[in-house]
Design an enzyme around this catalytic site. Sequence first.
Site, PDB file in Angstrom:
ATOM      1  N   GLN A 136       0.954  -1.318  -0.038  1.00 44.91           N
ATOM      2  CA  GLN A 136       0.228  -0.142   0.001  1.00 44.91           C
ATOM      3  C   GLN A 136       0.848   1.223   0.029  1.00 44.91           C
ATOM      4  O   GLN A 136       2.060   1.328   0.579  1.00 44.91           O
ATOM      5  CB  GLN A 136      -0.904   0.125   1.184  1.00 44.91           C
ATOM      6  CG  GLN A 136      -1.839   1.071   1.305  1.00 44.91           C
ATOM      7  CD  GLN A 136      -2.821   1.003   2.319  1.00 44.91           C
ATOM      8  OE1 GLN A 136      -2.633   0.089   3.280  1.00 44.91           O
ATOM      9  NE2 GLN A 136      -4.170   1.726   2.595  1.00 44.91           N
ATOM     10  N   ARG A 140       4.135   7.856   4.924  1.00 44.07           N
ATOM     11  CA  ARG A 140       5.412   8.455   5.398  1.00 44.07           C
ATOM     12  C   ARG A 140       6.518   8.786   4.313  1.00 44.07           C
ATOM     13  O   ARG A 140       7.112   9.783   4.397  1.00 44.07           O
ATOM     14  CB  ARG A 140       6.102   7.202   6.243  1.00 44.07           C
ATOM     15  CG  ARG A 140       5.022   6.812   7.554  1.00 44.07           C
ATOM     16  CD  ARG A 140       5.810   5.897   8.274  1.00 44.07           C
ATOM     17  NE  ARG A 140       7.153   6.298   9.114  1.00 44.07           N
ATOM     18  CZ  ARG A 140       7.951   5.740   9.416  1.00 44.07           C
ATOM     19  NH1 ARG A 140       8.055   4.387   9.264  1.00 44.07           N
ATOM     20  NH2 ARG A 140       9.018   6.192  10.246  1.00 44.07           N
ATOM     21  N   ARG A 230      -8.782 -19.136  -3.662  1.00 43.59           N
ATOM     22  CA  ARG A 230      -9.820 -19.570  -2.459  1.00 43.59           C
ATOM     23  C   ARG A 230     -10.031 -18.308  -1.783  1.00 43.59           C
ATOM     24  O   ARG A 230     -10.970 -18.037  -1.226  1.00 43.59           O
ATOM     25  CB  ARG A 230      -9.262 -20.675  -1.643  1.00 43.59           C
ATOM     26  CG  ARG A 230     -10.115 -21.122  -0.629  1.00 43.59           C
ATOM     27  CD  ARG A 230      -9.114 -22.146   0.072  1.00 43.59           C
ATOM     28  NE  ARG A 230     -10.020 -23.365   0.915  1.00 43.59           N
ATOM     29  CZ  ARG A 230      -9.749 -24.260   1.664  1.00 43.59           C
ATOM     30  NH1 ARG A 230      -8.344 -24.150   2.150  1.00 43.59           N
ATOM     31  NH2 ARG A 230     -10.277 -25.020   2.165  1.00 43.59           N
ATOM     32  N   HIS A 234     -13.434 -15.987  -0.752  1.00 42.47           N
ATOM     33  CA  HIS A 234     -14.128 -15.605   0.725  1.00 42.47           C
ATOM     34  C   HIS A 234     -14.087 -14.184   0.872  1.00 42.47           C
ATOM     35  O   HIS A 234     -15.109 -13.651   1.155  1.00 42.47           O
ATOM     36  CB  HIS A 234     -12.853 -16.060   1.696  1.00 42.47           C
ATOM     37  CG  HIS A 234     -13.298 -15.743   2.961  1.00 42.47           C
ATOM     38  ND1 HIS A 234     -14.367 -16.252   3.486  1.00 42.47           N
ATOM     39  CD2 HIS A 234     -12.754 -15.030   4.028  1.00 42.47           C
ATOM     40  CE1 HIS A 234     -14.503 -15.561   4.895  1.00 42.47           C
ATOM     41  NE2 HIS A 234     -13.395 -14.931   5.054  1.00 42.47           N
ATOM     42  N   ARG A 239     -17.378  -9.152   1.201  1.00 39.73           N
ATOM     43  CA  ARG A 239     -17.377  -8.106   0.841  1.00 39.73           C
ATOM     44  C   ARG A 239     -18.255  -7.465  -0.333  1.00 39.73           C
ATOM     45  O   ARG A 239     -18.568  -6.421  -0.434  1.00 39.73           O
ATOM     46  CB  ARG A 239     -15.919  -7.466   0.645  1.00 39.73           C
ATOM     47  CG  ARG A 239     -14.861  -7.886   1.657  1.00 39.73           C
ATOM     48  CD  ARG A 239     -15.217  -7.061   3.030  1.00 39.73           C
ATOM     49  NE  ARG A 239     -14.245  -7.291   4.165  1.00 39.73           N
ATOM     50  CZ  ARG A 239     -14.386  -6.546   5.215  1.00 39.73           C
ATOM     51  NH1 ARG A 239     -15.348  -5.691   5.569  1.00 39.73           N
ATOM     52  NH2 ARG A 239     -13.531  -6.827   6.358  1.00 39.73           N
TER      53      ARG A 239
HETATM   54  C1  LIG Z   1     -20.232  -6.803   7.386  1.00 35.98           C
HETATM   55  C2  LIG Z   1     -18.900  -6.631   8.092  1.00 35.98           C
HETATM   56  C3  LIG Z   1     -18.724  -6.094   9.188  1.00 35.98           C
HETATM   57  C4  LIG Z   1     -17.510  -6.119  10.000  1.00 35.98           C
HETATM   58  N1  LIG Z   1     -17.511  -5.493  11.230  1.00 35.98           N
HETATM   59  C5  LIG Z   1     -16.360  -5.486  11.935  1.00 35.98           C
HETATM   60  C6  LIG Z   1     -16.226  -4.752  13.165  1.00 35.98           C
HETATM   61  O1  LIG Z   1     -17.368  -3.986  13.621  1.00 35.98           O
HETATM   62  N2  LIG Z   1     -14.969  -4.727  13.655  1.00 35.98           N
HETATM   63  C7  LIG Z   1     -14.173  -5.647  13.270  1.00 35.98           C
HETATM   64  O2  LIG Z   1     -12.966  -5.580  14.054  1.00 35.98           O
HETATM   65  N3  LIG Z   1     -13.968  -6.227  12.090  1.00 35.98           N
HETATM   66  C8  LIG Z   1     -15.379  -6.214  11.442  1.00 35.98           C
HETATM   67  N4  LIG Z   1     -15.250  -6.907  10.358  1.00 35.98           N
HETATM   68  C9  LIG Z   1     -14.135  -7.625   9.840  1.00 35.98           C
HETATM   69  C10 LIG Z   1     -14.255  -8.983  10.058  1.00 35.98           C
HETATM   70  O3  LIG Z   1     -14.355  -9.189  11.339  1.00 35.98           O
HETATM   71  C11 LIG Z   1     -13.059  -9.908   9.532  1.00 35.98           C
HETATM   72  O4  LIG Z   1     -11.725  -9.234  10.099  1.00 35.98           O
HETATM   73  C12 LIG Z   1     -12.729  -9.419   7.935  1.00 35.98           C
HETATM   74  O5  LIG Z   1     -14.173  -9.743   7.377  1.00 35.98           O
HETATM   75  C13 LIG Z   1     -11.794 -10.809   7.602  1.00 35.98           C
HETATM   76  O6  LIG Z   1     -12.516 -12.092   7.691  1.00 35.98           O
HETATM   77  P1  LIG Z   1     -11.828 -13.257   7.963  1.00 35.98           P
HETATM   78  O7  LIG Z   1     -11.154 -13.296   9.040  1.00 35.98           O
HETATM   79  O8  LIG Z   1     -12.774 -14.227   7.580  1.00 35.98           O
HETATM   80  O9  LIG Z   1     -10.732 -13.355   6.500  1.00 35.98           O
HETATM   81  P2  LIG Z   1      -9.366 -13.787   6.376  1.00 35.98           P
HETATM   82  O10 LIG Z   1      -8.414 -13.187   7.314  1.00 35.98           O
HETATM   83  O11 LIG Z   1      -9.066 -13.896   4.923  1.00 35.98           O
HETATM   84  O12 LIG Z   1      -9.448 -15.322   6.888  1.00 35.98           O
HETATM   85  C14 LIG Z   1     -10.118 -16.388   6.189  1.00 35.98           C
HETATM   86  C15 LIG Z   1     -10.259 -17.646   6.901  1.00 35.98           C
HETATM   87  O13 LIG Z   1      -9.390 -17.958   7.447  1.00 35.98           O
HETATM   88  C16 LIG Z   1      -9.417 -18.549   8.797  1.00 35.98           C
HETATM   89  N5  LIG Z   1      -8.361 -18.133   9.794  1.00 35.98           N
HETATM   90  C17 LIG Z   1      -7.743 -16.922   9.182  1.00 35.98           C
HETATM   91  N6  LIG Z   1      -6.924 -16.421  10.322  1.00 35.98           N
HETATM   92  C18 LIG Z   1      -7.168 -17.463  11.315  1.00 35.98           C
HETATM   93  C19 LIG Z   1      -6.934 -17.273  12.774  1.00 35.98           C
HETATM   94  N7  LIG Z   1      -6.001 -16.608  13.285  1.00 35.98           N
HETATM   95  N8  LIG Z   1      -7.495 -18.375  13.406  1.00 35.98           N
HETATM   96  C20 LIG Z   1      -8.289 -19.154  12.848  1.00 35.98           C
HETATM   97  N9  LIG Z   1      -8.744 -19.205  11.627  1.00 35.98           N
HETATM   98  C21 LIG Z   1      -8.451 -18.229  10.810  1.00 35.98           C
HETATM   99  C22 LIG Z   1     -10.967 -18.302   9.019  1.00 35.98           C
HETATM  100  O14 LIG Z   1     -11.610 -19.257   8.762  1.00 35.98           O
HETATM  101  C23 LIG Z   1     -11.319 -17.240   8.182  1.00 35.98           C
HETATM  102  O15 LIG Z   1     -12.584 -16.982   8.008  1.00 35.98           O
HETATM  103  C24 LIG Z   1     -16.742  -6.885   9.473  1.00 35.98           C
HETATM  104  C25 LIG Z   1     -16.530  -7.468   8.464  1.00 35.98           C
HETATM  105  C26 LIG Z   1     -17.823  -7.471   7.455  1.00 35.98           C
HETATM  106  C27 LIG Z   1     -18.048  -8.388   6.198  1.00 35.98           C
END
Ligand SMILES: Cc1cc2nc3c(=O)[nH]c(=O)nc-3n(C[C@H](O)[C@H](O)[C@H](O)COP(=O)(O)OP(=O)(O)OC[C@H]3O[C@@H](n4cnc5c(N)ncnc54)[C@H](O)[C@@H]3O)c2cc1C
Length: 289
Positions: A136, A140, A230, A234, A239
């Site tokens: 990104q 800075r 994949r 997701h 999104r």
């Molecule tokens: C409508 C909406 C509202 C949201 N509101 C908020 C909010 O208010 N506050 C906020 O903080 N975030 C918010 N988010 C962000 C959300 O919580 C996720 O951080 C973001 O969508 C990424 O999703 P993810 O973790 O599934 O994806 P990725 O990070 O790409 O992970 C994909 C998948 O891999 C697995 N995975 C990844 N990392 C781990 C891990 N460390 N441990 C176990 N399994 C893992 C999980 O199955 C995960 O679903 C929002 C998202 C959406 C779509």
Amino acid sequence: MMFPKIDAAVFETPAGVQYLREPGVVMIAMPSVDLSGMDSFLGNFAPELEYQGYLDDPTDLPPAETLCKAAGQLCYMSFGPRRTMNKDAVGYFGNIKESKHGSVLEHANFTFLLYGISRSLTHELVRHRAGFGFSQVSQRYVGGKMLRFVERPEYAAVPALHEVFVHRADRFAREYEAMTTALADLQAAGEAAIMSAEQRTDRRKKVRQAARSLLPNETEAPIIVTANVRSWRHFLEMRASEHAETEIRRLATQVHACLREAAPLLFADYTVKRLPDGTEAVSTPYQKV
Ligand SMILES: Cc1cc2nc3c(=O)[nH]c(=O)nc-3n(C[C@H](O)[C@H](O)[C@H](O)COP(=O)(O)OP(=O)(O)OC[C@H]3O[C@@H](n4cnc5c(N)ncnc54)[C@H](O)[C@@H]3O)c2cc1C
């Protein structure tokens, strides 16, 4: 071959500050696949398996599909004309998605330059961890000459709100400029230890890292993003869903359109739906493969 892209127009305020109203989505990398080297591997198995015929498939697939299908077929050594040939790849990927054998989709990566998107959007985008890589623009290192803003559709549609946006963009550009000048003067005077640095680049960085604090969420934040199929899937499910925030949903629907053009069999299960507010959402019955 031209990769898919959706360009975004750039506008200027009367004071010459640039802004954009929609995401620019430019696919800049996709897999390059050559399976011909598999001939020595396949040729060493019993001739009656007819594995060699796998490489003489008369139906071409796009590179991402070719790669993911080979990966999936290696799992069961299901090569050759007696197993799934490319003409039946639609059903093959249907099975992959239905059975959630999604790891085979991790082999194919697609990279996009995304621009015309705000810092608040990229803050949401970079929350996606598994299978993603991000580069990104650094606030800075990069200064005011490249400063651009993103106007939300809610503002663009209403003349009074558009006027406020334009004034705000001009004001933030002016304030950023004034703050960098003030901080650089402070640094040159040698009166603030926290601003001191030996190298010219470090001195500039110290100015910009402080001055950026006043920039708003609607500052443009260009980013290059790589993810595997994949992970992109997701991302689309999270999104491009109707529950996602409007700006990132628009970006995700455009990313979906580009991915679908480049890899139709891997993204053809998504349907685009027009929502009552005039925006679009994308959904699939095959969630989180
Ligand atoms: C409508 C909406 C509202 C949201 N509101 C908020 C909010 O208010 N506050 C906020 O903080 N975030 C918010 N988010 C962000 C959300 O919580 C996720 O951080 C973001 O969508 C990424 O999703 P993810 O973790 O599934 O994806 P990725 O990070 O790409 O992970 C994909 C998948 O891999 C697995 N995975 C990844 N990392 C781990 C891990 N460390 N441990 C176990 N399994 C893992 C999980 O199955 C995960 O679903 C929002 C998202 C959406 C779509």
